[in-house]
Write an enzyme that holds these catalytic residues in place. Structure first.
Site, PDB file in Angstrom:
ATOM      1  N   ILE A 413     -96.901  19.421   2.706  1.00  0.00           N
ATOM      2  CA  ILE A 413     -98.020  20.472   2.631  1.00  0.00           C
ATOM      3  C   ILE A 413     -98.672  20.428   1.134  1.00  0.00           C
ATOM      4  O   ILE A 413     -99.786  21.487   0.949  1.00  0.00           O
ATOM      5  CB  ILE A 413     -97.297  21.537   2.876  1.00  0.00           C
ATOM      6  CG1 ILE A 413     -95.964  22.095   2.146  1.00  0.00           C
ATOM      7  CG2 ILE A 413     -96.813  21.788   4.287  1.00  0.00           C
ATOM      8  CD1 ILE A 413     -95.619  23.507   2.142  1.00  0.00           C
ATOM      9  N   GLY A 414     -98.383  19.651   0.138  1.00  0.00           N
ATOM     10  CA  GLY A 414     -98.730  19.767  -1.132  1.00  0.00           C
ATOM     11  C   GLY A 414     -98.529  18.496  -1.883  1.00  0.00           C
ATOM     12  O   GLY A 414     -97.129  18.074  -1.741  1.00  0.00           O
ATOM     13  N   GLY A 417     -98.748  17.327  -9.854  1.00  0.00           N
ATOM     14  CA  GLY A 417     -98.284  16.619 -10.893  1.00  0.00           C
ATOM     15  C   GLY A 417     -96.705  16.912 -11.279  1.00  0.00           C
ATOM     16  O   GLY A 417     -96.061  16.268 -11.924  1.00  0.00           O
ATOM     17  N   GLY A 419     -94.680  16.998  -8.428  1.00  0.00           N
ATOM     18  CA  GLY A 419     -94.056  16.780  -7.425  1.00  0.00           C
ATOM     19  C   GLY A 419     -94.482  16.955  -6.029  1.00  0.00           C
ATOM     20  O   GLY A 419     -95.681  17.824  -5.895  1.00  0.00           O
ATOM     21  N   ILE A 420     -93.935  16.404  -4.925  1.00  0.00           N
ATOM     22  CA  ILE A 420     -94.306  16.863  -3.591  1.00  0.00           C
ATOM     23  C   ILE A 420     -93.631  18.216  -2.928  1.00  0.00           C
ATOM     24  O   ILE A 420     -92.507  18.266  -3.020  1.00  0.00           O
ATOM     25  CB  ILE A 420     -94.412  15.658  -2.761  1.00  0.00           C
ATOM     26  CG1 ILE A 420     -94.829  14.357  -3.352  1.00  0.00           C
ATOM     27  CG2 ILE A 420     -94.702  15.838  -1.306  1.00  0.00           C
ATOM     28  CD1 ILE A 420     -94.397  13.120  -2.635  1.00  0.00           C
ATOM     29  N   ASP A 535     -98.476  30.176 -15.898  1.00  0.00           N
ATOM     30  CA  ASP A 535     -99.537  29.206 -15.045  1.00  0.00           C
ATOM     31  C   ASP A 535     -99.813  29.834 -13.947  1.00  0.00           C
ATOM     32  O   ASP A 535     -99.877  29.172 -12.860  1.00  0.00           O
ATOM     33  CB  ASP A 535     -98.503  27.977 -14.687  1.00  0.00           C
ATOM     34  CG  ASP A 535     -99.674  26.753 -14.449  1.00  0.00           C
ATOM     35  OD1 ASP A 535    -100.999  26.974 -14.908  1.00  0.00           O
ATOM     36  OD2 ASP A 535     -99.475  25.859 -13.510  1.00  0.00           O
TER      37      ASP A 535
END
Length: 712
Positions: A413-414, A417, A419-420, A535
């Site tokens: 789903i995404g 930088g 990780g998955i 962030d």
């Protein structure tokens, strides 16, 4: 006689020609009030019957007279926009001014305080700025001063203590700084209400505040920078008064007398240096201000022949025979158990094929070890290269193990930088979000474990909950609750290649704004370490099924660094992006790409290494602007570009109409214009270039809550 009369008439004629045309037939008070009308935009027509044809203003809306003289001006909640003229101070009989909850701005003119009979000045809920003029000492009859929810700054003038008849002093939610004036406690002997919360007052709390014997309800000094000891004289206040000292820099023991006694800890939280009841933090002997007569803990006599009681020990000869036997038997049993455990783990681990541990979130992959064991390095000490063979749960709601996770269906789903991210659906239908932090790199398990377990303790309805984690040399997984409705970036701008989603209404936008603010307040003030997100951006504000926001990716950058590999915060990528590449991406109609993350960064983030909470405030302000305007954080203006904050400032300077700034999808919410402008003012305060002048998130949340919207 006649020449003299003619001369007087001529002088009168000459004087009349130097005045505005309508003044000839008006008294002075009408002229002053028409000057006020000319300096203010009145969209709701509150001053529509203020006509220059009237001989006096006593029948005008918002005006009250006594003996044909103006004694009160009261026009609250009418969207008045503009500044106060200095001529108001010339209304000699003026007693009351009430412009609460409008859109007035600018400084308070010193001439306003020439109205020496003024008894109440209520200006809360506007955008006034600057300092309070020293001329306030002229208001000897002033009883109510409410300047809350504005942008006043600077220190309080020392002359304010000359307003000795004050009964209400409310200055909360501003940017006041400095120490409280001398004689603060002895100057306001009739003061009944005092609220200085959510400012930046500093210095010590005046010891003479205990003299304010007329105070009632709550004395609110919270969310400031007051420091030093709590003066024991505060206990002299009436016992029915609740004293709120939360979130300051106070230290030392809490005095146990009068109004300070029998208070719960909620009156003192947010002051890490405070100790003693009702807090659980005991005062040490070296605590500043600690009572030297406090009880001394029991210490055994140094005489070796002294009998210290029958508590399992004998006299000075040493341990009894029974105690010695018990210790020996316990040691033997413990050694045997350790030996059995080592033998069992060795037999289970031996022959294990590490290849089974790869691709743990891919459907159908299996691999499970029934025992938790630690490898030891050559020195025999516990190593940071730890191999775990099952999921580590962070709360008691985790009812699945690694084997169930490996058998589950997984969907990407995404990807970033760091990780998955996968959506994983277990056999029982439970959906989870699993992030792979990558593989390889420096292995610092202890540090990772400390960090991830601290994050796992955070529980708030507007923060995504970290439920469990998995660590091995080749794989690190974070397992979260799955949030079903995408993220704010997609909700705002749609998703490239997909049909445009239904635009967010103002009601839902406000709900998301407030929920996000609540989550940040929790992180900043109520989490164990007063965390900074660092962030924040729309892509990591997830939206639940009822449109409630959930802040995600908190602490992710830190965990990625500890886990090793080449992961880098997306905002770091953005900071290094070439201008021409960023321009090309900003012109795209897609959801804001990662390179646009720099648009949410505070200006000082490029210079200061250590993040501060004011970074999050700035990022939050940009998100508010994005939700109001519907624009990306980088705005294309002709052949050039500017960030969203610069664009808004440009529109304000050019006096662009609100329709030019507002998201076109909000056109149907035209009746919410006053709320939208109020949020815009909050956003502009959040994105102030100076971190010190930005409000706290608690300040922001309170301002949003005061919009009186049923958006929750």
């Amino acid at each position: 006689m006649f020449p003299l009369l003619s001369l007087l008439l001529l002088l009168l004629l000459l004087c009349s020609t130097s005045l505005p045309p309508f003044v000839n037939s008006l008294n002075a008070e009408v002229y002053v009030l028409l000057t006020l009308k000319q300096s203010i935009t009145d969209p709701q027509g509150s001053m529509s019957n203020w006509n220059d044809s009237d001989q006096n203003p006593c029948s005008w809306n918002g005006i009250t007279c006594k003996d044909q003289s103006v004694v009160s001006i009261s026009i609250p909640k009418r969207k008045l926009y503009g500044s106060l003229p200095s001529t108001l101070g010339s209304l000699s009989q003026l007693r009351h001014i009430n412009f609460r909850n409008n859109k007035l701005f600018g400084n308070l003119p010193p001439q306003l305080f020439q109205a020496q009979g003024l008894q109440s000045l209520v200006l809360y809920g506007n955008s006034f700025s600057g300092s309070v003029p020293n001329e306030i000492h002229n208001l000897r009859y002033l009883q109510t001063l409410d300047l809350s929810q504005n942008f006043f700054n600077g220190s309080l003038p020392a002359t304010i203590v000359q307003c000795k008849r004050l009964t209400t002093l409310v200055l909360s939610i501003n940017n006041f700084t400095g120490r409280l004036p001398d004689a603060f406690g002895t100057g306001f002997l009739f003061l009944q209400k005092l609220d200085l919360s959510f400012n930046q007052f500093n210095g010590s709390i005046p010891s003479d505040m205990g003299n304010l014997s007329s105070l009632q309800d709550t004395v609110d000094l919270s969310h400031n920078h007051f420091s030093g000891l709590i003066p024991s004289t505060l206990g002299n206040l009436p016992e029915k008064v609740y004293i709120d000292l939360t979130y300051n820099n106070l230290y030392g023991p809490i005095p146990q007398n009068g109004a300070l006694m029998n208070r719960g800890p909620t009156a003192f939280i947010g002051n890490p240096g405070l100790c003693g009841p009702p807090l659980k933090n005991p005062c040490g002997s070296d605590t500043p201000g600690a009572n030297s007569t406090s009880p001394i803990p029991f210490l055994p006599d140094s005489n070796p022949s002294q009998d210290i009681g029958n508590n399992g020990y004998g006299k000075s000869k040493g341990l009894t025979k029974g105690a010695v036997v018990g210790i020996v038997v316990g040691d033997i049993i413990g050694i045997c158990l350790l030996g059995l455990l080592f033998s069992f783990c060795y037999s289970r681990v031996y022959g294990f094929n590490q290849d089974q541990d790869e691709n743990v979130v891919n459907k159908g992959t299996k691999g499970r070890i029934e025992c938790f064991c630690f490898r030891k390095d050559e020195s025999g000490a516990l190593s940071d290269n730890v191999e775990q063979y099952d999921i580590v749960a962070l709360d008691n709601q985790v009812a699945f193990d690694l084997d169930e996770l490996l058998k589950a269906s997984a969907f990407v789903i995404g990807k970033s930088g760091i990780g998955i991210m996968y959506k994983v659906v277990l056999e029982d239908g439970l959906a989870l979000a699993v992030r792979r932090l990558g593989e390889g790199g420096s292995q610092r398990f202890k540090e990772f474990q400390t960090e991830v377990e601290a994050i796992g303790k955070l529980r708030h309805p507007n923060i995504v909950t970290l439920r469990a984690y998995y660590w091995s040399v080749d794989e690190k997984l974070l397992i979260y609750d799955y949030i079903s409705n995408g993220n704010l970036a997609t909700a705002m701008h749609g998703n490239a290649g997909l049909a445009t989603s239904t635009p967010l209404s103002w009601l839902f936008r406000l709900k998301i704004m407030k929920g996000t603010a609540k989550g940040l307040v929790y992180l900043h003030e109520f989490s164990p370490k007063k965390y900074v997100h660092g962030d924040l951006k729309p892509s990591n504000i997830l939206i639940g099924h009822s449109m409630e926001p959930h802040i995600s990716d908190f602490g992710l950058g830190r965990l990625a660094i500890i886990a090793g590999g080449s992961q880098t915060l997306e905002s770091d990528h953005a900071a290094a992006e070439k201008p021409q590449e960023r321009r090309r991406n900003s012109m795209s109609t897609e959801v804001p790409p990662n390179v646009l993350a720099s648009g949410y960064q505070a200006p000082e983030a490029l210079k200061v290494v250590k993040p501060s909470q004011k970074w999050d405030v700035y990022s939050y302000g940009v998100i508010l602007l994005e939700m109001i305007t519907g624009r990306l954080p980088i705005v294309q203006v002709g052949s050039s570009e500017m960030d969203l904050v610069q664009w808004i400032e440009f529109c304000i300077e050019e006096k662009k109409p609100l329709s030019d700034v507002l998201d076109p999808y909000l056109a149907e919410d035209a009746d919410k214009e006053d709320e939208i402008i109020a949020v815009l003012k909050i956003a502009m305060a959040c994105v102030h270039s100076s971190p010190e002048k930005r409000p706290t998130m608690r300040h922001v949340l309170d301002a949003l809550n005061r919009l009186c919207i049923s958006s929750d």
